[in-house]
Design an enzyme around this catalytic site. Structure first.
Site, PDB file in Angstrom:
ATOM      1  N   CYS A  97       0.817  -1.207   0.000  1.00 11.12           N
ATOM      2  CA  CYS A  97       0.000   0.000   0.000  1.00 11.12           C
ATOM      3  C   CYS A  97       0.855   1.262   0.000  1.00 11.12           C
ATOM      4  O   CYS A  97       0.335   2.363  -0.125  1.00 11.12           O
ATOM      5  CB  CYS A  97      -0.916   0.005   1.222  1.00 11.12           C
ATOM      6  SG  CYS A  97       0.011  -0.148   2.760  1.00 11.12           S
ATOM      7  N   CYS A 144       2.693 -26.023  26.421  1.00  8.14           N
ATOM      8  CA  CYS A 144       2.813 -27.181  25.544  1.00  8.14           C
ATOM      9  C   CYS A 144       2.420 -26.756  24.123  1.00  8.14           C
ATOM     10  O   CYS A 144       1.487 -26.010  23.945  1.00  8.14           O
ATOM     11  CB  CYS A 144       1.921 -28.317  26.021  1.00  8.14           C
ATOM     12  SG  CYS A 144       2.174 -29.834  25.092  1.00  8.14           S
ATOM     13  N   CYS A 153      -1.476 -35.646  24.679  1.00 12.19           N
ATOM     14  CA  CYS A 153      -0.518 -35.194  23.668  1.00 12.19           C
ATOM     15  C   CYS A 153       0.785 -35.947  23.789  1.00 12.19           C
ATOM     16  O   CYS A 153       1.674 -35.800  22.971  1.00 12.19           O
ATOM     17  CB  CYS A 153      -0.291 -33.688  23.775  1.00 12.19           C
ATOM     18  SG  CYS A 153       0.963 -33.243  24.969  1.00 12.19           S
ATOM     19  N   HIS A 208     -12.683 -37.338  31.975  1.00 13.73           N
ATOM     20  CA  HIS A 208     -14.001 -37.416  32.604  1.00 13.73           C
ATOM     21  C   HIS A 208     -14.731 -38.700  32.218  1.00 13.73           C
ATOM     22  O   HIS A 208     -15.955 -38.770  32.279  1.00 13.73           O
ATOM     23  CB  HIS A 208     -14.838 -36.166  32.342  1.00 13.73           C
ATOM     24  CG  HIS A 208     -15.227 -35.938  30.906  1.00 13.73           C
ATOM     25  ND1 HIS A 208     -16.181 -36.696  30.272  1.00 13.73           N
ATOM     26  CD2 HIS A 208     -14.809 -35.034  29.996  1.00 13.73           C
ATOM     27  CE1 HIS A 208     -16.330 -36.252  29.022  1.00 13.73           C
ATOM     28  NE2 HIS A 208     -15.491 -35.260  28.830  1.00 13.73           N
ATOM     29  N   CYS A 213      -8.238 -42.275  52.685  1.00 16.50           N
ATOM     30  CA  CYS A 213      -9.118 -43.374  53.055  1.00 16.50           C
ATOM     31  C   CYS A 213     -10.379 -42.874  53.750  1.00 16.50           C
ATOM     32  O   CYS A 213     -10.327 -41.955  54.555  1.00 16.50           O
ATOM     33  CB  CYS A 213      -8.345 -44.308  53.989  1.00 16.50           C
ATOM     34  SG  CYS A 213      -9.368 -45.585  54.707  1.00 16.50           S
ATOM     35  N   HIS A 269     -20.194 -51.724  55.716  1.00 12.40           N
ATOM     36  CA  HIS A 269     -19.789 -51.403  54.349  1.00 12.40           C
ATOM     37  C   HIS A 269     -19.344 -52.605  53.539  1.00 12.40           C
ATOM     38  O   HIS A 269     -19.474 -52.592  52.329  1.00 12.40           O
ATOM     39  CB  HIS A 269     -18.701 -50.325  54.339  1.00 12.40           C
ATOM     40  CG  HIS A 269     -19.282 -48.958  54.332  1.00 12.40           C
ATOM     41  ND1 HIS A 269     -19.977 -48.457  55.397  1.00 12.40           N
ATOM     42  CD2 HIS A 269     -19.307 -47.995  53.375  1.00 12.40           C
ATOM     43  CE1 HIS A 269     -20.390 -47.250  55.112  1.00 12.40           C
ATOM     44  NE2 HIS A 269     -20.002 -46.936  53.887  1.00 12.40           N
TER      45      HIS A 269
HETATM   46 ZN   LIG Z   1      -1.108   0.758   4.410  1.00 18.34          ZN
HETATM   47 ZN   LIG Z   2     -15.463 -34.166  27.147  1.00 18.91          ZN
HETATM   48 ZN   LIG Z   3     -20.452 -45.000  53.445  1.00 21.50          ZN
HETATM   49 ZN   LIG Z   4       0.710 -31.278  25.999  1.00 19.85          ZN
END
Ligand SMILES: [Zn+2]
Ligand SMILES: [Zn+2]
Ligand SMILES: [Zn+2]
Ligand SMILES: [Zn+2]
Ligand SMILES: [Zn+2]
Ligand SMILES: [Zn+2]
Lengths: 617, 153
Positions: free
Chosen positions: A212, A300, A324, A361, A406, A429
């Site tokens: 430009c 990372c 990864c 999860h 525990c 238990h």
């Molecule tokens: Zn420019």
């Molecule tokens: Zn997920």
């Molecule tokens: Zn319990």
């Molecule tokens: Zn990583």
């Protein structure tokens, strides 16, 4: 008991292991702390490695240079098809978010429009035909008025009328140099060049401009480009002239950041800025491609490719947990008190490919996991009291503090044994009829009026939340406790005849407990949303069995360690670790199979699934 | 060797002193290269006739590569103009102070822009999110990511 026989037996193991360890080190150059636990974890193997299990997804980890290769290929394709040069192809692809097909289509339709929008060329005067192959444009006073392509990430924006001619005219009265700033730069400047930004007029100044022809000195360009890259994480860097929409090419940026006329310190900073620019480009490419995801761990630069989880529809049948391949956080101390990584190799970079959750999860699918996290956030005040580390003994009312993972508690005062989670007696238990994990739905069913219904619904939520939060906390406490134990075991290695390998068995067990507690944690989110019925009962059976196994192992890990009991403890811990691992895989495998078969029915509407049939919960 | 920001601001100041400011704009104080103040009035017919506001500029060492922090002075009997893009704490939502800042713009260019922003105002009112914004607003308006969603002003 620490006899010669014992010693020579494990000596054999040791040689073996050492070879493997050496191999690992040669390959990765990692420190001893980062060693792969599997190198000496032969005791613990349940299934041969290398086979993908039903709850694992196929993916590939890519380094920064692998991704650069993918980008280069796209660029070369565009160079070949559209006949543009490499810098232009890069700017065009970035402008179109690396959608090659759409770019080709749009470009064939109206090349000038795409070139202007991408910031490759300034807008042509209406009369002249659009050159396609070249982006060197004759000097033109036209200011890019098309702003659409300039900032792809910007929300709809425009400035507030400052571009009125009066505003520009007024400002130009300020300095004589600024009157020329919007005019083309004549190739043979009659007067010596004065940079309109820093007002420097030294004859040594290097005036530089994009096509430009808005000239600025190299120092100002470098400062500006560095600020955009470092402070604003911007990879599409516009010309500095007001309203000019041209974007600096990589070559332009590279030439500036590798200029040799600067002092060594600045050269070093520039080099880092250039590396950061490369990273921004890769991040943009990765973000544009649904098959790819950038590793979310700090510092990372790896990417994971997982086409199997690229579509939203796939996320109702798989939980795409990927890694990864890297471990730990560079620069962060491996053995700091709060990190919980004490003595353990740096945390693996595990994350979910399908959602923003930066941890494993499984077994619950993304949509339900997110729904649960949202519920926990919304109800955080109600549930806050649960996180406390102290409770009252139900027999003698004295305060009891939890300092390990525990959940089998013994009151120091009255010796009452109870479960930390449900406060019920521990003796029950182990029996088949007692289940700490299952919520008794009776209260909800019997509730008649609105108030008792809402109370029942809160109690129900707290049942699941309590167990969810407790597993997270227990995992953390186990790691903290392990840190103390490890120190003790290292000391023992020095004072007794135990070998290094003999004192390592707890590491694997603690890691396994941590992993299984994460599974357990998420099973409570899953169970909260599972519709009542046979399937849920079976799910909770598996959950209970895993929980029981984990609590047993957890308790064992907290038993006092003396040199004499180590061989026995080692055997017990090893056996239980194998068992826990097995139970964990059963939960993960069965849940994953259930998603593939469409076996799981929800009690609420969950994104991507059929709406639930009318149920109580 | 002086920094770019000092040299640039020195140059701007010299020109302001030599040539004066555009009509309606007056330099109040510019003793250093950190903070400057101007008064600003809208000339001719406008909703702000006869009103005078004080505009504050704060510069960091990266000026003019990075934009100055610009706001109206509020307090000590001073108020900010009632305008759809001006918050009652003096912060201004203007794209040239944010993502459309260009290093070729000068302090006076900003003053003139804000002056014409006031001059073209059709209705005296605060931004719709004024109350919410000022409760959480950072001290430095540059820390706010404004959404420039209205280009009709
Ligand atoms: Zn420019
Ligand atoms: Zn997920
Ligand atoms: Zn319990
Ligand atoms: Zn990583
Ligand atoms: Zn300059
Ligand atoms: Zn007690």
């Amino acid at each position: 008991m620490a006899s010669d026989y014992e010693f020579s037996d494990s000596d054999g193991d040791y040689d073996d292991d050492e070879d493997m360890i050496d191999g690992t080190q040669d390959e990765t150059g990692e420190s001893e702390d980062d060693m792969d636990m599997d190198a000496f974890g032969d005791d613990f193997k349940v299934v041969p490695k290398g086979k993908r299990k039903s709850f694992e997804i196929e993916y590939e980890s890519l380094s920064q240079s692998d991704v650069e290769k993918l980008m280069k290929k796209d660029v070369e394709d565009i160079v070949g098809i559209l006949g543009v040069d490499e810098s232009t192809a890069n700017l065009l692809l970035r402008h179109m978010s690396w959608n090659t097909e759409r770019l080709i289509e749009k470009y064939m339709d109206n090349p000038t429009k795409v070139l202007v929008a991408a910031g490759v060329t300034v807008e042509e005067p209406p009369s002249s035909p659009a050159p396609i192959r070249s982006h060197s444009i004759p000097n033109s006073a036209t200011i890019g008025t098309s702003q659409s392509g300039r900032r792809p990430t910007r929300s709809s924006s425009k400035l507030l009328g400052s571009k009125s001619p009066s505003a520009l005219k007024s400002s130009s009265t300020v300095s004589p140099t600024s009157t020329t700033r919007l005019s083309p730069r004549a190739t043979d400047l009659p007067t010596p060049f004065v940079c309109p930004i820093c007002f420097d007029d030294a004859p040594t100044l290097r005036p530089l401009s994009l096509t430009c022809s808005h000239p600025f000195c190299s120092g100002c360009w470098t400062a500006y480009i560095s600020s955009k890259i470092t402070d604003e994480a911007e990879h599409a860097i516009r010309c500095m002239a007001e309203g000019c929409a041209l974007v600096a090419t990589d070559t332009f940026i590279h030439d500036l950041l590798t200029a040799s006329d600067v002092d060594p310190e600045e050269a070093k900073v520039n080099e880092e800025t250039w590396a950061r620019f490369q990273e921004l480009l890769i991040r943009h490419f990765v973000a544009s491609n649904p098959n790819l995801k950038y590793c979310p761990y700090p510092a990372c630069t790896n990417t994971v490719s997982c086409p199997a989880a690229a579509s939203k529809a796939s996320l109702t049948s798989v939980v795409p947990i990927v890694s990864c391949g890297a471990r730990g956080i560079p620069g962060a101390a491996q053995a700091s008190g709060s990190g919980g990584n004490l003595g353990l190799p740096g945390k693996e970079h595990k994350f979910c490919f399908g959602c923003p959750i930066e941890s494993d999860h499984r077994p619950v699918v993304c949509a339900a996991a997110r729904l649960w996290l949202k519920k926990c956030r919304d109800d955080s005040e109600t549930a806050n009291w649960i996180k406390s580390n102290t409770k009252e003994c139900s027999m003698c009312m004295s305060t009891i503090e939890k300092n390990g993972g525990c959940n089998h508690m013994t009151c120091k005062k009255c010796k009452h044994e109870f479960c930390w989670v449900c406060m019920g007696p521990w003796s029950e238990h182990g029996t088949a009829w007692y289940s700490c994990n299952r919520y008794d739905e009776k209260a909800g069913v019997e509730a008649r009026d609105a108030q008792s219904r809402s109370r029942a619904s809160l109690e129900r939520y707290l049942h699941y939340y309590n167990r969810w939060a407790n597993h997270e906390q227990s995992a953390k406490l186990s790691l903290d406790l392990y840190a103390k134990t490890e120190k003790k075991m290292e000391d023992m290695q020095i004072t007794s005849e135990l070998t290094w390998i003999e004192v390592q068995f707890m590491k694997k067990a603690v890691e396994e407990v941590d992993k299984c507690r994460m599974t357990l944690k998420w099973t409570y989110a899953m169970a909260y949303y599972l519709a009542k019925g046979n399937e849920k009962d079976l799910f909770e059976d598996n959950q209970r069995d895993l929980e029981k196994a984990v609590e047993d192992l957890s308790e064992l890990l907290e038993s006092p360690i003396e040199a004499e009991n180590i061989p026995m403890l080692r055997q017990k811990v090893t056996d239980k670790t194998v068992y826990v691992q097995k139970r964990n895989e059963i939960v993960l495998e069965d849940t994953a199979a259930g998603f593939l078969e469409g076996r799981w029915k929800w009690n609420v509407a969950i994104d991507g699934f059929d709406d639930p049939e009318k149920t109580e919960f | 060797m002086t920094s770019i920001s000092a040299r640039r601001l020195g140059k701007e100041l010299t020109e302001i002193k030599a040539e004066g400011c555009p009509v309606g704009i007056n330099l109040v104080k510019a003793d250093d290269f950190a903070t400057w103040w101007f008064t600003i009035e809208v000339m001719g017919e406008s909703l702000y006739q006869g009103e005078k506001y004080t505009l504050q500029f704060r510069f960091d060492s990266n000026y003019p590569i990075s934009s100055p922090a610009v706001q109206f002075v509020v307090g000590d009997g001073k108020v900010s103009p009632v305008h759809p893009h001006v918050y009652s704490n003096g912060h201004i939502c203007a794209s040239i102070l944010g993502n459309e800042w260009s290093p070729v713009l000068s302090v006076i260019a900003v003053c003139v822009t804000i002056q014409s922003m006031l001059a073209s105002c059709k209705k005296k009112e605060r931004p719709t999110d004024n109350d919410r914004y000022i409760r959480f607003a950072p001290d430095n308006p540059k820390k706010t990511r404004f959404h420039y969603d209205d280009d009709t002003v």
